[in-house]
Design a protein around this motif. Sequence first.
Motif, PDB file in Angstrom:
ATOM      1  N   ALA A  67       0.844  -1.206   0.000  1.00  0.00           N
ATOM      2  CA  ALA A  67       0.000   0.000   0.000  1.00  0.00           C
ATOM      3  C   ALA A  67       0.877   1.253   0.000  1.00  0.00           C
ATOM      4  CB  ALA A  67      -0.936  -0.006   1.202  1.00  0.00           C
ATOM      5  N   ARG A  68       1.960   1.225   0.773  1.00  0.00           N
ATOM      6  CA  ARG A  68       2.849   2.377   0.852  1.00  0.00           C
ATOM      7  C   ARG A  68       3.495   2.659  -0.511  1.00  0.00           C
ATOM      8  NH1 ARG A  68       7.845   3.747   1.179  1.00  0.00           N
ATOM      9  NH2 ARG A  68       8.646   1.610   1.095  1.00  0.00           N
ATOM     10  N   VAL A  69       4.024   1.599  -1.132  1.00  0.00           N
ATOM     11  CA  VAL A  69       4.740   1.759  -2.398  1.00  0.00           C
ATOM     12  C   VAL A  69       3.807   2.212  -3.526  1.00  0.00           C
ATOM     13  CG1 VAL A  69       5.849   0.373  -4.215  1.00  0.00           C
ATOM     14  CG2 VAL A  69       6.652   0.224  -1.858  1.00  0.00           C
ATOM     15  N   THR A  70       2.553   1.753  -3.489  1.00  0.00           N
ATOM     16  CA  THR A  70       1.619   2.114  -4.560  1.00  0.00           C
ATOM     17  C   THR A  70       0.854   3.391  -4.241  1.00  0.00           C
ATOM     18  OG1 THR A  70      -0.043   0.687  -3.550  1.00  0.00           O
ATOM     19  CG2 THR A  70       1.252  -0.266  -5.342  1.00  0.00           C
TER      20      THR A  70
ATOM     21  N   GLU B 278       2.303   3.489 -13.970  1.00  0.00           N
ATOM     22  CA  GLU B 278       1.647   4.718 -13.520  1.00  0.00           C
ATOM     23  C   GLU B 278       0.808   5.359 -14.615  1.00  0.00           C
ATOM     24  OE1 GLU B 278       4.710   7.326 -12.053  1.00  0.00           O
ATOM     25  OE2 GLU B 278       5.197   5.990 -10.382  1.00  0.00           O
ATOM     26  N   TRP B 279      -0.262   5.970 -14.184  1.00  0.00           N
ATOM     27  CA  TRP B 279      -1.108   6.813 -15.018  1.00  0.00           C
ATOM     28  C   TRP B 279      -1.050   8.209 -14.433  1.00  0.00           C
ATOM     29  CZ3 TRP B 279      -3.281   6.420 -19.636  1.00  0.00           C
ATOM     30  CH2 TRP B 279      -4.292   7.309 -19.999  1.00  0.00           C
TER      31      TRP B 279
ATOM     32  N   GLY C  31      -3.951   0.645 -10.520  1.00  0.00           N
ATOM     33  CA  GLY C  31      -4.484  -0.202  -9.452  1.00  0.00           C
ATOM     34  C   GLY C  31      -5.052   0.634  -8.313  1.00  0.00           C
ATOM     35  N   THR C  32      -4.780   1.976  -8.345  1.00  0.00           N
ATOM     36  CA  THR C  32      -5.328   2.845  -7.292  1.00  0.00           C
ATOM     37  C   THR C  32      -6.425   3.751  -7.835  1.00  0.00           C
ATOM     38  OG1 THR C  32      -3.773   4.668  -7.674  1.00  0.00           O
ATOM     39  CG2 THR C  32      -3.072   2.926  -6.152  1.00  0.00           C
TER      40      THR C  32
ATOM     41  N   ASN D  46      -9.406   2.027  -2.160  1.00  0.00           N
ATOM     42  CA  ASN D  46      -9.401   3.330  -1.501  1.00  0.00           C
ATOM     43  C   ASN D  46     -10.449   3.391  -0.408  1.00  0.00           C
ATOM     44  OD1 ASN D  46      -7.296   4.594  -3.004  1.00  0.00           O
ATOM     45  ND2 ASN D  46      -8.684   4.601  -4.753  1.00  0.00           N
ATOM     46  N   ASP D  47     -11.371   2.431  -0.415  1.00  0.00           N
ATOM     47  CA  ASP D  47     -12.491   2.428   0.518  1.00  0.00           C
ATOM     48  C   ASP D  47     -12.267   1.359   1.598  1.00  0.00           C
ATOM     49  OD1 ASP D  47     -14.857   2.102   1.840  1.00  0.00           O
ATOM     50  OD2 ASP D  47     -16.092   1.775   0.050  1.00  0.00           O
TER      51      ASP D  47
END
Length: 441
Positions: A83-86, A202-203, A209-210, A236-237
Amino acid sequence: MNSELSRRVFLASASTAGFALQSPAAGADKPALLGGAKVRTKPFPGWPVAGAPEERALMDVLHSGKWYRGSGQNVKQFEQEYARVTGARECLATCNGTAALFISLNVLGVEPGDEVILPPYTFVATLNVVLRQHALPVFVDTDPETFQIDARKVEAAVTPNTRAIMPVHLGGNACDLDTLLAAAGKHNIPLIEDACQAHLAEWKGRKVGTWGSAGCFSFQASKNLNSGEGGAILFNDPDLREKAYAFHNNGSGLKFIGANFTYNSSGANLRLAEFQAGILLAQMERIQQQAVRRTENAKYLTSLLSEIQGIAPEKQYAGCTRNAYHLYMLRYSAEAFSGLKRETFLKALAAEGIPASAGYSPLNSQGFIKEVLRSRGYRRTFGEQRLKEWEERNHCPANDRLCTEAVWFTQNMLLGERGDMEQIAEAIRKIQAHAGELVKS
Ligand SMILES: *Cc1c(COP(=O)(O)O)cnc(C)c1O
């Protein structure tokens, strides 16, 4: 691009072509498939990469006697680290990527009778999880330039029964998230990102994925982050993560601890083991550096291959600020190679010491789908008319064509030196210069 580099490439291809013209018999650089010397004799870097940290992680779990997430700390630690890395708010580790998708469909309420939008150019697991829900897979054609779902065509595929849009960040490239999120938002349909091949991609500067309601990853042996088998979902939820946790733990949530084996929901056991999480934590030490190396080499390879007629490297959307290059994908045009069939081109490449694959077959026309749709459960759920309409609509011509042209190199081939990329380009130029002979052979 470095102009010195492009000049060298130009000279190299010009001299190859010139040499072939002057001496068609070209003994010295005869294709390896016709008995000549190979361009490359060294193997490409192996996969997986492991050493002392992985060994220590495994031994620590072994000796601790804490082998599952209920007793150990590795799975929890890995979730926090991923979670931290992403940059995700929440992460749930799962036993594999298929389970990550399966859990996401369940917690986002995809049920029998619903429709799920997905691409036809993907690994079969993306489709299988839809069929396991007794939902209807609605395929949207591929953008051949990027190998991703053609996001501009997604909205036309939405119906009142659409319950999820499930794009794939194929090969580690990013699909057009802006257009997809706009379509999902407009129709209030959850977006599930199949990011199983796209670790650290990344976008617009934010990890894939986020962006959707759920982002699914695989840590299967071939993937850029790997523990043999494994997976994760980003959310995210927090409520959705809590639901997913319960689902993956046989219906037992974190908040509800039933006494005497009582439960408040249904689920399955889809947990990651402590051994796997230990390996993943060790692999996390390596992935940043590996990702940088892949990107550098892939960019260099693209600069080299772009000079070769009939070779079209995958493109990226402007929003894709980082490609994870799980696969290096290109389109091969036989016309620029004297009509040399792709299959023979791949054989000739392999003979030169450059392994490559033809990639996926069209997923939407796999015979087993029709069998599944003819099953008792599907006929009862959807009725003959809806299934007939599905069959009439199920065409992806751009993808059909892409499947005849695609060539893939695997991610480990990008982990070596710049010289490796030059040899890939050299082998292709050599085959092109001798394509006429290869066609006749
Ligand atoms: C690997 C993969 C999956 C499935 O992951 P597993 O860990 O093998 O279950 C799903 N979708 C895509 C696009 C994949 O590449």
